[in-house]
Design a protein around this motif. Structure first.
Motif, mmCIF file in Angstrom:
data_model
loop_
_atom_site.group_PDB
_atom_site.id
_atom_site.type_symbol
_atom_site.label_atom_id
_atom_site.label_comp_id
_atom_site.label_asym_id
_atom_site.label_seq_id
_atom_site.Cartn_x
_atom_site.Cartn_y
_atom_site.Cartn_z
ATOM 1 N N ASP A 61 -69.981 64.516 24.698
ATOM 2 C CA ASP A 61 -68.952 65.527 24.920
ATOM 3 C C ASP A 61 -68.874 65.927 26.387
ATOM 4 N N ALA A 62 -70.038 65.998 27.045
ATOM 5 C CA ALA A 62 -70.079 66.485 28.427
ATOM 6 C C ALA A 62 -69.605 65.420 29.421
ATOM 7 N N PHE A 63 -70.107 64.209 29.279
ATOM 8 C CA PHE A 63 -69.822 63.154 30.248
ATOM 9 C C PHE A 63 -68.688 62.236 29.812
ATOM 10 N N GLY A 64 -68.545 62.036 28.502
ATOM 11 C CA GLY A 64 -67.591 61.051 28.008
ATOM 12 C C GLY A 64 -68.165 59.655 28.103
ATOM 13 N N PRO A 65 -67.674 58.722 27.285
ATOM 14 C CA PRO A 65 -68.243 57.369 27.275
ATOM 15 C C PRO A 65 -68.107 56.631 28.591
ATOM 16 N N GLY A 66 -67.117 56.971 29.405
ATOM 17 C CA GLY A 66 -66.943 56.300 30.692
ATOM 18 C C GLY A 66 -67.970 56.700 31.729
ATOM 19 N N ARG A 67 -68.794 57.713 31.412
ATOM 20 C CA ARG A 67 -69.878 58.139 32.316
ATOM 21 C C ARG A 67 -71.213 58.153 31.577
ATOM 22 N N LEU A 68 -71.308 57.280 30.576
ATOM 23 C CA LEU A 68 -72.534 57.179 29.787
ATOM 24 C C LEU A 68 -72.914 55.717 29.679
ATOM 25 N N MET A 69 -74.219 55.414 29.801
ATOM 26 C CA MET A 69 -74.666 54.021 29.738
ATOM 27 C C MET A 69 -75.947 53.909 28.920
ATOM 28 N N TYR A 71 -87.597 47.499 20.501
ATOM 29 C CA TYR A 71 -86.364 47.350 21.276
ATOM 30 C C TYR A 71 -85.153 47.388 20.346
ATOM 31 N N GLY A 72 -85.238 46.642 19.251
ATOM 32 C CA GLY A 72 -84.133 46.615 18.304
ATOM 33 C C GLY A 72 -83.856 47.970 17.686
ATOM 34 N N GLU A 73 -84.906 48.725 17.400
ATOM 35 C CA GLU A 73 -84.717 50.053 16.814
ATOM 36 C C GLU A 73 -84.055 51.015 17.794
ATOM 37 N N VAL A 74 -84.388 50.892 19.079
ATOM 38 C CA VAL A 74 -83.732 51.726 20.089
ATOM 39 C C VAL A 74 -82.239 51.416 20.137
ATOM 40 N N LEU A 75 -81.904 50.131 20.142
ATOM 41 C CA LEU A 75 -80.502 49.747 20.181
ATOM 42 C C LEU A 75 -79.776 50.172 18.908
ATOM 43 N N ASP A 76 -80.432 50.017 17.768
ATOM 44 C CA ASP A 76 -79.821 50.449 16.504
ATOM 45 C C ASP A 76 -79.531 51.946 16.525
ATOM 46 N N ALA A 77 -80.476 52.733 17.047
ATOM 47 C CA ALA A 77 -80.265 54.178 17.122
ATOM 48 C C ALA A 77 -79.083 54.514 18.017
ATOM 49 N N ALA A 78 -78.960 53.794 19.133
ATOM 50 C CA ALA A 78 -77.827 54.023 20.029
ATOM 51 C C ALA A 78 -76.511 53.656 19.351
ATOM 52 N N ARG A 79 -76.526 52.601 18.542
ATOM 53 C CA ARG A 79 -75.321 52.241 17.797
ATOM 54 C C ARG A 79 -74.941 53.342 16.810
ATOM 55 N N VAL A 80 -75.939 53.903 16.138
ATOM 56 C CA VAL A 80 -75.664 54.937 15.135
ATOM 57 C C VAL A 80 -75.065 56.179 15.779
ATOM 58 N N VAL A 81 -75.659 56.632 16.888
ATOM 59 C CA VAL A 81 -75.188 57.895 17.478
ATOM 60 C C VAL A 81 -73.868 57.738 18.218
ATOM 61 N N LEU A 86 -67.225 56.401 18.126
ATOM 62 C CA LEU A 86 -66.412 55.958 19.258
ATOM 63 C C LEU A 86 -65.549 54.763 18.885
ATOM 64 N N SER A 87 -64.477 54.583 19.622
ATOM 65 C CA SER A 87 -63.668 53.379 19.477
ATOM 66 C C SER A 87 -64.418 52.194 20.080
ATOM 67 N N GLN A 88 -63.941 50.992 19.807
ATOM 68 C CA GLN A 88 -64.590 49.814 20.375
ATOM 69 C C GLN A 88 -64.535 49.834 21.900
ATOM 70 N N ASP A 89 -63.401 50.250 22.456
ATOM 71 C CA ASP A 89 -63.298 50.329 23.920
ATOM 72 C C ASP A 89 -64.307 51.320 24.482
ATOM 73 N N GLU A 90 -64.490 52.442 23.797
ATOM 74 C CA GLU A 90 -65.450 53.442 24.261
ATOM 75 C C GLU A 90 -66.878 52.927 24.142
ATOM 76 N N ARG A 91 -67.169 52.200 23.077
ATOM 77 C CA ARG A 91 -68.507 51.615 22.927
ATOM 78 C C ARG A 91 -68.753 50.560 24.003
ATOM 79 N N ASP A 92 -67.714 49.821 24.358
ATOM 80 C CA ASP A 92 -67.847 48.856 25.448
ATOM 81 C C ASP A 92 -68.248 49.549 26.747
#
Length: 283
Positions: A228-236, A250-260, A264-270
């Motif tokens: 909410d604060a930064f928006g997906p364009g300022r988040l990595m 490593y996989g669990e970290v990535l899975d958690a990031a996918r869940v949270v 988002l839209s696909q463009d935002e996730r990109d």
């Protein structure tokens, strides 16, 4: 699923035979008190769909950054290095220019200092530090912030004083996830994000949570705050490997990031999983 060619914007390596990591102490950290190399990381990263990474400094010594640049120079995985230099030294600009001339110097993308270990909560605002940060900006590099929540106000002031320097907040500013508290951290995050030259890494969450009982949904309020604060364009996205191994793979970290980020839209996730890191660090 994250897009192909995802970027892991935050990981480490170390070789204890070359240099001790004096922060890895006590039985709780014993699982990561061993060597971790790019050869260890590569299969985990590739299995997760990550094809480019940013290697981040671990200790505040001048010898580490040339070593990391050399490692990046010989790697098809490491696209950028966030190194270290003494920001309080008078010759920061010359030091950065010299690093650029080393093998792998073209992959130097940022500088970081363990501000979290500084007793002065306003260390970033010291005149000598400000001069060093200005030199980082002049060199076209980003500055990674590794700070604790009580140091976030000074980070926001520093970002306002140096509008031409991009500040990249590591690990969401280390919120007290294990305690379940949002404030005053969330207010400090919003104040930092009000500065347009600030970016945040979606990293380090599982090690700020309870290592044994964390869930992705338990991380969601903290991820939602930075989204909410930064928006997906300022988040990595960043794995914080191998430190993350204290609480998950490593996989669990990535899975958690996918869940949270599932709202988002696909463009935002990109943006979160690749484009922000590539743009901010110039990968």
């Amino acid at each position: 699923m994250p897009p192909l060619n995802a970027v892991d914007a935050h990981h480490h390596i170390w070789d204890l035979s070359v240099r001790d990591q004096d922060w890895i102490t006590g039985p709780a950290l014993a699982p990561i008190r061993r060597n971790f190399t790019l050869d260890d990381l590569a299969p985990e990263a590739h299995a997760a769909g990550v094809t480019a990474t940013v290697l981040v400094q671990t200790v505040c010594v001048p010898e580490e950054t040339p070593e990391f640049l050399a490692a990046a120079h010989g790697s098809d995985l490491v696209a950028g290095v966030v190194g270290w230099t003494d920001l309080t030294a008078p010759g920061v600009a010359d030091t950065l220019a010299a690093l650029r001339e080393l093998p792998g110097g073209d992959r130097l993308v940022g500088i970081r200092h363990q501000v979290q270990g500084e007793p002065d909560p306003r260390w970033l605002l010291r005149p000598d530090v400000q001069r060093g940060l200005a030199a980082v900006a002049e060199e076209g590099l980003a500055y990674d912030l590794v700070v604790l929540p009580h140091q976030l106000p000074a980070a926001a002031e520093a970002a306002e004083l140096l509008p031409h320097l991009t500040f990249v907040l590591d690990h969401l500013g280390k919120p007290p996830i294990a305690e379940g508290a949002l404030e005053p951290w969330a207010g400090h995050i919003r104040a930092l994000a009000d500065r347009p030259n600030t970016v945040c890494k979606l990293s380090g969450m599982i090690t700020e949570a309870d290592w044994d009982s964390w869930t992705a949904n338990g991380l969601r309020p903290y991820a939602d705050t930075v989204l909410d604060a930064f928006g997906p364009g300022r988040l990595m996205f960043g794995s914080d490997w191998p430190v993350c191994r204290l609480a998950g793979t490593y996989g669990e970290v990535l899975d958690a990031a996918r869940v949270v980020t599932d709202g988002l839209s696909q463009d935002e996730r990109d943006e979160v999983f690749a484009a922000t890191a590539r743009r901010v660090y110039g990968l």
